[in-house]
Write a protein that holds these residues in place. Structure first.
Motif, PDB file in Angstrom:
ATOM      1  N   ARG A 124     -22.503  -0.822  19.376  1.00 13.77           N
ATOM      2  CA  ARG A 124     -21.960  -0.142  18.190  1.00 13.77           C
ATOM      3  C   ARG A 124     -22.966   0.850  17.627  1.00 13.77           C
ATOM      4  O   ARG A 124     -22.610   1.960  17.216  1.00 13.77           O
ATOM      5  CB  ARG A 124     -21.573  -1.173  17.124  1.00 13.77           C
ATOM      6  CG  ARG A 124     -20.319  -1.949  17.427  1.00 13.77           C
ATOM      7  CD  ARG A 124     -19.838  -2.742  16.237  1.00 13.77           C
ATOM      8  NE  ARG A 124     -19.498  -1.874  15.099  1.00 13.77           N
ATOM      9  CZ  ARG A 124     -18.804  -2.275  14.051  1.00 13.77           C
ATOM     10  NH1 ARG A 124     -18.373  -3.528  13.976  1.00 13.77           N
ATOM     11  NH2 ARG A 124     -18.538  -1.448  13.075  1.00 13.77           N
ATOM     12  N   GLN A 139     -11.251   4.590  16.951  1.00 13.38           N
ATOM     13  CA  GLN A 139     -12.443   5.327  17.406  1.00 13.38           C
ATOM     14  C   GLN A 139     -12.623   5.172  18.919  1.00 13.38           C
ATOM     15  O   GLN A 139     -13.162   6.058  19.579  1.00 13.38           O
ATOM     16  CB  GLN A 139     -13.677   4.802  16.667  1.00 13.38           C
ATOM     17  CG  GLN A 139     -14.943   5.585  16.954  1.00 13.38           C
ATOM     18  CD  GLN A 139     -16.143   5.027  16.218  1.00 13.38           C
ATOM     19  OE1 GLN A 139     -16.009   4.340  15.199  1.00 13.38           O
ATOM     20  NE2 GLN A 139     -17.330   5.280  16.721  1.00 13.38           N
ATOM     21  N   LEU A 154     -13.827  -1.343  16.450  1.00 11.77           N
ATOM     22  CA  LEU A 154     -13.848   0.073  16.084  1.00 11.77           C
ATOM     23  C   LEU A 154     -12.465   0.710  16.029  1.00 11.77           C
ATOM     24  O   LEU A 154     -12.334   1.852  15.582  1.00 11.77           O
ATOM     25  CB  LEU A 154     -14.741   0.853  17.056  1.00 11.77           C
ATOM     26  CG  LEU A 154     -16.226   0.467  17.064  1.00 11.77           C
ATOM     27  CD1 LEU A 154     -17.011   1.400  17.970  1.00 11.77           C
ATOM     28  CD2 LEU A 154     -16.809   0.479  15.651  1.00 11.77           C
ATOM     29  N   GLN A 185     -10.947   5.326  22.286  1.00 11.96           N
ATOM     30  CA  GLN A 185      -9.747   5.981  22.795  1.00 11.96           C
ATOM     31  C   GLN A 185      -9.147   5.277  24.007  1.00 11.96           C
ATOM     32  O   GLN A 185      -8.022   5.566  24.408  1.00 11.96           O
ATOM     33  CB  GLN A 185     -10.078   7.436  23.121  1.00 11.96           C
ATOM     34  CG  GLN A 185     -10.547   8.205  21.885  1.00 11.96           C
ATOM     35  CD  GLN A 185     -11.035   9.594  22.230  1.00 11.96           C
ATOM     36  OE1 GLN A 185     -11.923   9.774  23.068  1.00 11.96           O
ATOM     37  NE2 GLN A 185     -10.454  10.596  21.594  1.00 11.96           N
ATOM     38  N   SER A 216     -20.418   6.907  15.071  1.00  8.74           N
ATOM     39  CA  SER A 216     -19.066   7.216  14.590  1.00  8.74           C
ATOM     40  C   SER A 216     -18.301   8.118  15.554  1.00  8.74           C
ATOM     41  O   SER A 216     -17.254   8.654  15.206  1.00  8.74           O
ATOM     42  CB  SER A 216     -19.149   7.891  13.212  1.00  8.74           C
ATOM     43  OG  SER A 216     -19.921   9.082  13.292  1.00  8.74           O
ATOM     44  N   ARG A 217     -18.808   8.285  16.774  1.00 10.81           N
ATOM     45  CA  ARG A 217     -18.190   9.199  17.736  1.00 10.81           C
ATOM     46  C   ARG A 217     -16.952   8.574  18.375  1.00 10.81           C
ATOM     47  O   ARG A 217     -16.942   7.380  18.660  1.00 10.81           O
ATOM     48  CB  ARG A 217     -19.185   9.588  18.840  1.00 10.81           C
ATOM     49  CG  ARG A 217     -20.488  10.143  18.332  1.00 10.81           C
ATOM     50  CD  ARG A 217     -21.359  10.677  19.462  1.00 10.81           C
ATOM     51  NE  ARG A 217     -21.563   9.728  20.552  1.00 10.81           N
ATOM     52  CZ  ARG A 217     -22.488   8.773  20.561  1.00 10.81           C
ATOM     53  NH1 ARG A 217     -23.277   8.592  19.499  1.00 10.81           N
ATOM     54  NH2 ARG A 217     -22.639   7.991  21.612  1.00 10.81           N
ATOM     55  N   PRO A 218     -15.918   9.377  18.642  1.00 12.60           N
ATOM     56  CA  PRO A 218     -14.782   8.872  19.426  1.00 12.60           C
ATOM     57  C   PRO A 218     -15.195   8.771  20.891  1.00 12.60           C
ATOM     58  O   PRO A 218     -15.799   9.708  21.441  1.00 12.60           O
ATOM     59  CB  PRO A 218     -13.703   9.933  19.222  1.00 12.60           C
ATOM     60  CG  PRO A 218     -14.457  11.191  18.929  1.00 12.60           C
ATOM     61  CD  PRO A 218     -15.701  10.773  18.195  1.00 12.60           C
TER      62      PRO A 218
END
Length: 236
Positions: free
Chosen positions: A55, A85, A82, A87, A60-62
């Motif tokens: 984590r 976030q 998450l 995909q 905070s990136r997808p």
């Protein structure tokens, strides 16, 4: 690689080094920003500790997340925590709960892998699909991995069960498995994929180390999976 390329985060197998991704990364890098997570050789870490480490690496990136073997449960828990976030996740030669009876996995900690004849180990890990370079790389990793770290990870596998978290996931899921993988039997993953629905499984002519022995074919399927899942998300 364009700056807007999707990112895929690769989580390593029991060795934790990430070095064994070297064969598949060049193929994935044609379409992805590739991030390889490497686990510290810390015997105090369990699955919760690895999840926290990943984590922090993701921030905070997808991302898409690939969990190989030992790291499948980490990928599942990351996706559960998450949410959107993540995909999509790829589970390669992996599991969502301990693939063998816990007592058997714990007993395996008594065996020093450095004392296992390399031909037996290679037959289990790569079957007839390996080559000299891969066998040398595995030997180097086996010799370098501290036994307390290996044993701690095996004990974590003996206790793990993230099937309920897996069943609740809403993100796209792709499972990849070797037809000849008896270290982590494909039937276990086939069962949960069938029960889950809205998930796909692809079986390759490979043993356990399919990312290393079928790198090009595996990368092609991962790329197609992320493209189709992106289209689904856009349409939704």
């Amino acid at each position: 690689m364009a700056n807007d390329a999707p990112e895929i985060v690769l989580l390593p197998g029991l060795d934790g080094t990430g070095d064994l991704f070297d064969r598949v990364v060049p193929y994935l890098a044609r379409d992805f920003t590739v991030t390889v997570v490497r686990y510290p050789p810390d015997p105090t870490l369990g699955y919760a500790g690895y999840v926290e480490l990943v984590r922090n690496a993701i921030g905070s990136r997808p991302v898409y997340v690939l969990g190989e073997s030992f790291s499948g449960p980490v990928a599942v828990l990351i996706a559960a925590q998450l949410g959107a976030q993540v995909q999509g996740i790829v589970l390669a030669a992996s599991f969502v709960k301990n693939p063998w009876p816990g007592w058997l996995i714990r007993r395996s900690t008594r065996v020093d892998p450095r004392a296992t004849p390399p031909n037996i180990r290679n037959a289990i890990l790569m079957g007839p699909y390996g080559d000299g370079e891969l066998r040398d790389e595995v030997e180097k990793i086996v010799q370098a991995l501290p036994r307390p770290v290996r044993n701690a990870r095996l004990r974590a596998v003996a206790e793990v069960d993230v099937e309920a978290d897996f069943m609740r996931l809403n993100c796209p899921i792709l499972a990849l498995h070797g037809r000849s993988d008896w270290l982590v039997r494909k039937s276990l993953m086939q069962k949960v994929i069938g029960e889950k629905g809205r998930a796909r499984m692809i079986v390759f002519p490979a043993a356990h180390m399919l990312l290393q022995t079928q790198a090009a074919a595996v990368a092609t399927e991962i790329i197609e999976f992320t493209k189709s899942s992106a289209e689904e998300n856009y349409e939704a």
